[in-house]
Every structure is written in C-alpha cells, then in structure tokens.
Motif scaffolding. Structure first.
Motif, PDB file in Angstrom:
ATOM      1  N   UNK A   7      16.987 107.614 129.408  1.00 29.64           N
ATOM      2  CA  UNK A   7      17.323 108.990 129.010  1.00 29.64           C
ATOM      3  C   UNK A   7      17.113 109.173 127.524  1.00 29.64           C
ATOM      4  N   UNK A   8      15.952 108.677 127.052  1.00 28.48           N
ATOM      5  CA  UNK A   8      15.642 108.705 125.617  1.00 28.48           C
ATOM      6  C   UNK A   8      15.158 110.086 125.203  1.00 28.48           C
ATOM      7  N   UNK A   9      14.954 110.232 123.887  1.00 29.96           N
ATOM      8  CA  UNK A   9      14.336 111.439 123.354  1.00 29.96           C
ATOM      9  C   UNK A   9      15.327 112.442 122.802  1.00 29.96           C
ATOM     10  N   UNK A  60       9.142 126.069 124.887  1.00 28.70           N
ATOM     11  CA  UNK A  60       9.284 124.937 123.956  1.00 28.70           C
ATOM     12  C   UNK A  60       7.968 124.181 123.771  1.00 28.70           C
ATOM     13  N   UNK A  61       7.854 123.581 122.605  1.00 31.21           N
ATOM     14  CA  UNK A  61       6.778 122.611 122.341  1.00 31.21           C
ATOM     15  C   UNK A  61       7.445 121.362 121.768  1.00 31.21           C
ATOM     16  N   UNK A  62       7.069 120.201 122.282  1.00 35.33           N
ATOM     17  CA  UNK A  62       7.658 118.940 121.809  1.00 35.33           C
ATOM     18  C   UNK A  62       6.546 118.004 121.353  1.00 35.33           C
ATOM     19  N   UNK A  63       6.911 117.084 120.478  1.00 30.28           N
ATOM     20  CA  UNK A  63       5.928 116.094 120.038  1.00 30.28           C
ATOM     21  C   UNK A  63       6.640 114.812 119.599  1.00 30.28           C
ATOM     22  N   UNK A  64       5.833 113.796 119.299  1.00 34.45           N
ATOM     23  CA  UNK A  64       6.373 112.560 118.745  1.00 34.45           C
ATOM     24  C   UNK A  64       5.767 112.384 117.361  1.00 34.45           C
ATOM     25  N   UNK A  87       5.414 108.364 124.434  1.00 32.91           N
ATOM     26  CA  UNK A  87       5.771 109.270 125.533  1.00 32.91           C
ATOM     27  C   UNK A  87       7.211 109.800 125.408  1.00 32.91           C
ATOM     28  N   UNK A  88       7.882 109.415 124.315  1.00 27.89           N
ATOM     29  CA  UNK A  88       9.257 109.891 124.100  1.00 27.89           C
ATOM     30  C   UNK A  88       9.252 110.879 122.934  1.00 27.89           C
ATOM     31  N   UNK A  89       9.620 112.124 123.211  1.00 26.44           N
ATOM     32  CA  UNK A  89       9.573 113.149 122.150  1.00 26.44           C
ATOM     33  C   UNK A  89      10.702 112.907 121.148  1.00 26.44           C
TER      34      UNK A  89
END
Ligand code: NDP
Length: 338
Positions: free
Chosen positions: A175-177, A203-207, A214-216
């Motif tokens: 349950x990361x991010x 929404x827009x997410x990124x790392x 693969x974890x925002x």
C-alpha cells in the motif's frame, strides 16, 4: 487489573505508535498500554522495553488472547490493516485503525460491517480534523466568515524522513505511494470542511524522486464538489521546503492556513477580508489526544469517534478515485468508484 482502566494492545511496532499514539493513550485518565505485537519478536521486545510496555509478542493472536486487552491500535503497513482489524474485531476488541483502513474500499466496508456485527467500536485515525487549526477553519467556513465558499487549495507536499523511506517508496503491495499516504488525509479533511463528498476528481501522478518507478510520489488533483466548488490538491514526498497548508476562498474573503498539514501541533490561520488580515488565535493541542478521547467516549457510550469507520471507507474511496483518474488519464465520477 484496574477495573476502571481501558487496556490497549499496540498492533505494529511502528513509528507513529512510538512517536505519538502510546503517549496519547497514556495521557487519557483511563488509558493503559499492556502489549505490543510485531512480525519480528526482537522489534516487539525493543519497542516494549523502550516504551515501558509489559508484553511483547510476534503474533497478533497471542496479543488478542489477553482478556485484559479491550482495545487495539493498528498501525502496521497498509496492506495488513484489513486482516489485523478483522482478527481483532473477531476477538471482540475495539479497534482504532490507521488510514487507509484497507487497500480497497470494499475491504474497508467489510471491516465496518464486521465491527457493527460484533458490537465493537471502530474508528479511523484521521488526525487533521482533530487539529485546532483545521477546526478553526471549519468554524470560519460554517460562520460564513468568507461568504459563499467557491474554491480551496490544499498543499500537502512534503518529504519523508529518512527512517520512513522504506515500504512507502519500495513495496507496492504494502500500500505504498503518496495517494494512500497523503491524499487519503486530504479526502477526510475536505469531507470534514464541506460536510459532503465531491462529485468528480481529475488527477495526474508521477514519480519524481528515488522510489520505485511504479510507485507514485507526487500527485496533483482537482476535486469538484457540489455547488460549483473546486478544490486543488498537491500531495508529494519530494518537496522538502514547501509550506504545507490550506486556502479556502469565498465571495467575501479567504482563509489562509499555513504549516498546518502536519502531525505536530502548530501553524497559523489568517482570515483575509476587506477589513484586512486577522490572525485567528489558536491554542494548539496534539491531534491524536482527541482521537483517543473520542474513541474512549464512544466505547463508554458517551460520544462518537472523531473519524468513524464510515469516514475511513469514504476517505479511501476518494483516494482510490484519485489513483484511478491518474491511471486512466480521465476524470472519475466518485459515485462510480467502489
Ligand atoms: P513504519 O514504517 O514506522 O511502521 C509500519 C510497520 O513497518 C511496523 O508495523 C513494522 O512492522 C514495520 N517496521 C517498522 N520499523 C521497521 C524496521 N526497522 N524494519 C522493518 N520493518 C519495520 O510506518 P509509520 O509508523 O509511519 O506508519 C504506520 C501506519 O500508520 C501506516 O498505515 C500509515 O499510513 C499510518 N500513519 C498515519 C498517520 C496519521 O497521522 N494518521 C501518520 C503516520 C502514519 P511490525 O509491526 O511487523 O514490526
């Protein structure tokens, strides 16, 4: 055994339990902490010894078998909340569970239903609604201090302390991010402010940092509430020096909350109107103390949890809407997120 005490077990040798919750429980006149459990017995024993707790276990079942323990505080990794909560509820313990209640809203609902069936109190540990700063902002909104509210901004972008750059950045299955960690808090706060759920989220997410790709670790989102109210949120793990706060804008003024998106009591709330800026006096308190006071009142039948299980289902549902919108690149209608 002190008949009047409410005896707790701590589920998870976590940072938040160590830094805040054990202390908040002990500040309550009835609060007594008897045991801690961890997946690693040595970590449980270290935690127990440092925090002056009598019993340390490496299995939840052993802690739950202690009949003196009436309530548990669950702060294991996010993916463990579901099974830990269900096991505790099935053993007849009252449960104060960390957010997110589970990884999927349907699982969170399963916890709520189980608690209701078993007749135990379930609460979600959303602390922002318990902070004096946010309570002052809600009061100002309700009193009409800024006229008709038409928009808000939540800037909840910070950085993780070194010791927490672990599963949040590297274990997707846990349950990361930033969405499970931070957006879920915004969801609860906005529901607290407005008293309704949003209609749509984009929404827009990124790392942007060093975590797994693969974890925002950063997300920006826009939430549409009823009555044409728009809210913009910026949540991040990679903004070490950003001010963290809230702005609420209305037809007659704005409320500015600065340095109030934190676990630590503090920050300022300013009301800005045609008359100028007015600093709102705040007497800061530890938000978690109120979580414990309200939870124990609910057990005693004299009150309600500050954030219920239902609140926890909703905050997760909204956080999942943020994640879903970021994933599909489209606006998500909240009613369709299960
Ligand atoms: P931690 O990473 O400190 O703890 C989570 C789990 O990680 C612990 O239960 C423990 O597992 C394991 N762990 C801890 N230290 C180590 C270590 N040195 N090596 C290996 N594993 C370790 O997380 P947090 O305390 O920050 O968060 C715990 C929960 O609380 C999360 O669900 C989070 O979302 C929530 N939270 C809520 C906040 C709020 O304001 N409501 C604020 C901060 C967190 P084990 O139990 O098996 O020992």
């Amino acid at each position: 055994m002190d008949e009047k005490a409410l005896t707790w077990g701590i589920v998870g040798a976590s940072t938040i339990a160590r830094e805040w919750i054990v202390d908040s429980i002990r500040k309550h006149p009835l609060g007594r902490v008897k045991a801690v459990t961890s997946s690693d017995l040595r970590r449980a024993e270290e935690f127990a010894s440092q925090m002056n707790i009598a019993d340390a276990y490496d299995s939840l079942a052993s802690l739950l078998a202690d009949r003196e323990i009436q309530a548990v505080y669950i702060s294991t990794k996010n993916d463990r909340h579901l099974s830990d909560a269900l096991e505790a509820i099935s053993a007849g313990k009252h449960v104060l569970c960390e957010k997110p209640l589970a990884l999927e809203p349907s699982d969170a609902q399963t916890i709520v239903d189980a608690a209701q069936r078993r007749g135990v109190v379930l609460a979600t540990n959303h602390h922002l609604r318990n902070m004096e700063s946010h309570r002052a902002i809600k009061r100002l909104m309700d009193e009409g201090a800024v006229g008709v509210v038409n928009s808000a901004r939540v800037f909840h972008a910070g950085s993780l302390p070194e010791g927490l750059k672990t599963w949040r950045l590297h274990e997707k299955g846990a349950g990361a991010g930033v969405i499970y960690d931070i957006s879920v808090h915004n969801a609860d706060l906005l529901r607290f402010y407005f008293g309704v759920n949003p209609l749509k989220i984009t929404a827009i997410a990124t790392t942007a940092g060093d975590g797994d790709r693969e974890i925002e670790d950063s997300v920006m989102s826009v939430w549409e509430f009823p009555n044409n109210v728009l809210v913009q949120c910026h949540d991040s793990f990679v903004v070490p020096f950003g001010p963290r706060g809230v702005e609420v804008h209305g037809s007659k003024g704005s409320i500015l909350g600065l340095d109030i998106m934190s676990q630590t009591p503090g920050g300022r709330v300013v009301l800005r109107t045609a008359e100028g800026d007015q600093e709102i006096p705040l007497v800061h308190k530890v938000a978690y103390d109120r979580s414990i006071v309200d939870f124990i009142a609910a057990i005693q039948g004299t009150g309600a949890p500050s954030a219920t299980g239902d609140d926890g289902v909703w905050s997760l549902r909204l956080a999942r809407a943020v994640a879903r919108s970021a994933q599909i690149g489209q606006t998500v209608t909240v009613g369709k997120v299960q």
